[in-house]
Design a protein around this motif. Sequence first.
Motif, short mmCIF file in Angstrom:
data_model
loop_
_atom_site.label_atom_id
_atom_site.label_comp_id
_atom_site.label_asym_id
_atom_site.label_seq_id
_atom_site.Cartn_x
_atom_site.Cartn_y
_atom_site.Cartn_z
N LEU A 162 9.27 12.53 14.93
CA LEU A 162 8.72 13.22 13.76
C LEU A 162 8.95 12.44 12.48
O LEU A 162 8.16 12.55 11.53
CB LEU A 162 9.33 14.62 13.65
CG LEU A 162 8.79 15.64 14.65
CD1 LEU A 162 9.59 16.93 14.60
CD2 LEU A 162 7.31 15.92 14.36
N ALA A 163 10.02 11.64 12.44
CA ALA A 163 10.25 10.80 11.27
C ALA A 163 9.11 9.80 11.10
O ALA A 163 8.60 9.58 9.98
CB ALA A 163 11.58 10.06 11.41
N MET A 164 8.68 9.20 12.19
CA MET A 164 7.59 8.24 12.12
C MET A 164 6.25 8.94 11.85
O MET A 164 5.44 8.48 11.04
CB MET A 164 7.52 7.43 13.43
CG MET A 164 8.80 6.69 13.79
SD MET A 164 9.43 5.62 12.47
CE MET A 164 8.08 4.46 12.33
N ALA A 165 6.02 10.07 12.53
CA ALA A 165 4.77 10.81 12.34
C ALA A 165 4.65 11.32 10.90
O ALA A 165 3.59 11.21 10.28
CB ALA A 165 4.69 11.97 13.32
N GLY A 166 5.74 11.88 10.37
CA GLY A 166 5.71 12.40 9.01
C GLY A 166 5.48 11.32 7.98
O GLY A 166 4.76 11.52 6.99
N SER A 167 6.06 10.15 8.20
CA SER A 167 5.87 9.04 7.26
C SER A 167 4.42 8.58 7.22
O SER A 167 3.83 8.42 6.15
CB SER A 167 6.79 7.87 7.64
OG SER A 167 8.15 8.25 7.61
N VAL A 168 3.84 8.37 8.39
CA VAL A 168 2.44 7.93 8.45
C VAL A 168 1.52 9.02 7.91
O VAL A 168 0.52 8.72 7.23
CB VAL A 168 2.05 7.56 9.90
CG1 VAL A 168 0.57 7.19 9.98
CG2 VAL A 168 2.91 6.40 10.40
N PHE A 169 1.85 10.28 8.17
CA PHE A 169 1.05 11.39 7.67
C PHE A 169 0.89 11.32 6.16
O PHE A 169 -0.19 11.57 5.62
CB PHE A 169 1.69 12.71 8.09
CG PHE A 169 1.01 13.94 7.57
CD1 PHE A 169 -0.26 14.29 8.01
CD2 PHE A 169 1.65 14.74 6.63
CE1 PHE A 169 -0.88 15.43 7.52
CE2 PHE A 169 1.03 15.89 6.15
CZ PHE A 169 -0.24 16.23 6.59
N HIS A 170 1.96 10.98 5.46
CA HIS A 170 1.93 10.94 4.00
C HIS A 170 1.20 9.72 3.44
O HIS A 170 0.93 9.67 2.24
CB HIS A 170 3.36 10.96 3.45
CG HIS A 170 4.06 12.25 3.70
ND1 HIS A 170 5.43 12.35 3.90
CD2 HIS A 170 3.58 13.52 3.81
CE1 HIS A 170 5.75 13.62 4.10
NE2 HIS A 170 4.66 14.35 4.06
N TRP A 171 0.91 8.75 4.29
CA TRP A 171 0.23 7.53 3.83
C TRP A 171 -1.08 7.29 4.60
O TRP A 171 -1.66 6.22 4.48
CB TRP A 171 1.15 6.32 4.01
CG TRP A 171 2.40 6.39 3.20
CD1 TRP A 171 3.51 7.14 3.45
CD2 TRP A 171 2.68 5.67 1.99
NE1 TRP A 171 4.46 6.95 2.47
CE2 TRP A 171 3.98 6.04 1.57
CE3 TRP A 171 1.96 4.76 1.22
CZ2 TRP A 171 4.57 5.53 0.41
CZ3 TRP A 171 2.55 4.24 0.07
CH2 TRP A 171 3.84 4.63 -0.32
N GLY A 172 -1.51 8.27 5.37
CA GLY A 172 -2.63 8.06 6.27
C GLY A 172 -3.93 8.71 5.84
O GLY A 172 -4.26 8.75 4.65
N ILE A 173 -4.67 9.23 6.80
CA ILE A 173 -6.02 9.74 6.59
C ILE A 173 -6.07 10.81 5.51
O ILE A 173 -6.94 10.78 4.62
CB ILE A 173 -6.59 10.29 7.91
CG1 ILE A 173 -6.82 9.14 8.90
CG2 ILE A 173 -7.89 11.05 7.67
CD1 ILE A 173 -7.17 9.62 10.30
#
Length: 530
Positions: A162-173
């Motif tokens: 979730l740390a990786m998913a949450g980080s990408v979520f904030h900088w992604g699509i």
Amino acid sequence: MNTSTDKVSSKYSIETTDYQVGQDNIQRWGFDIHKPVFGISAILILLFIAVMLVVDPATAKTALNNMRNGIMEQFDSYFMWAVNTFAVFCIFLMLSPLGKIRIGGKEAKPEHSTLSWSSMLFAAGIASGIMFFGVAEPTAYFTDWFGTPFNTVALTPEAKQLAMAGSVFHWGISAWSIYAVAALALAFFAYNKNLPLSIRSLLFPIFGDRAWGWLGHAVDILAVVSTLFGLVTSLGLGAQQAASGINYVFGTHGGLGLQFGIIAFVTSIAIFSVIRGIDGGVKLLSNINIVIAFGLLVLVAILGFDVVKHSLPDTFMSYAKNFFALSNPIGRTDDTWRHGWTIFYWAWWISYAPFVGIFIARVSKGRTVRQFIFAVLFIPTLVTMTWFSVFGGIAVEQVATKVGELGLHGLQDLSLTLFYVYDAMPMSLLLSVISIVLILVFFVTSSDSASLVIDSITAGGKLDAPVPQRIFWATIEGVIAAILLWVGGSQALEALQSGVVITALPFSFILVITCVSLWKGLMSERHLYP
């Protein structure tokens, strides 16, 4: 209002002629300025500096933080649903027949290569933030530094995913859809409808000629102030971070003088760049930026390959698996993490939308709507996902295995987290030097692109402002950053950062209106693309 504006007011057509801003502009001392926007923006900027000189920075920071936090708490679900709407709207346009419409008309050709275009939008949209948060953000979520996604227990395998998913979520699509809505609408109205390249043009399909009056002046003034203060915040805090990195890597003890020197260096290169314009300045620096960044990414991935070979696919899968859950505000109990991170990020991206939107629009003539949205949404998302997988994956692994300074003591100083990671890797000095250079180049590309945007707005939406005007705004950015560092250091800059985030609320309403405006505009040209 002249007859050409009346034609614009009555309906959209491919024959629409230019909206003339000359009636509100004056030309003096080599400047070509829109009187209300330039004048009131300058007064507000001077007023803010005067206030910061007499008010305790800590008091100002507390007051603005309270106001910011109040807005984010009251409008948390609204911000999340708004961003979700922007993402769905962009993907719908990309997949619909409207995706065939070309920015600038059917015969328009791209002015920049796909690589240079992608480099410019990436450098303007992300800047140096990815350098620090690429390691700090996954580490923060993994270790419960101000909450974890869905209140997951820290330092567990689930927390790692979730740390990786949450980080990408904030900088992604989702994040880039904010920029995409603003940029696509601005590009379409500027190049297809001959309206000014300015935020006021987003209001025209809804409010008509009132967009050329004080309603338009107000949103343009807000855009100028938000853009300038956002850049000043990034430049000032970035100078502190870069100075910390230089001191740590080379064992120096530079303080305020070193920070001033960094600001002066960045501002000087930015001035040189804005004088040369898009092709000779911004595009060149963006291309240099992407080459250095790609080289650093590859080198770090090779040195940390044992970790990266697992973190890369895991991050991709975790982002896809948790995307909808992270987007959903209903029934959430992780308010500490969601307010402190997701809502703050959405507000920060929205507050930057006028700046990044205008710049991306400026360089996107000749692209179809489908090409534009695909590039703006998915190319940066792919790059940031890879970046977080490499840098964040290595940082989280160091924490999990208690390797190095970061692994033993966790997050301490965000500005040094990247260098702590390097210390536990081979070739740490080389990696640190390359990173410092890249951080500085990122600052320059942000400064010169923001200067060109402010030039455009304060010139009434003209694409090319006079050179003295470009120099003026690039210089002002550096001067204000230095003043705030001098009078209040981080306290003053963080107060300003909270002030910028507060502007996200009115800008979010403008972006919602923009979706309607853009839909009306695109539908007016649908018949040209059978």
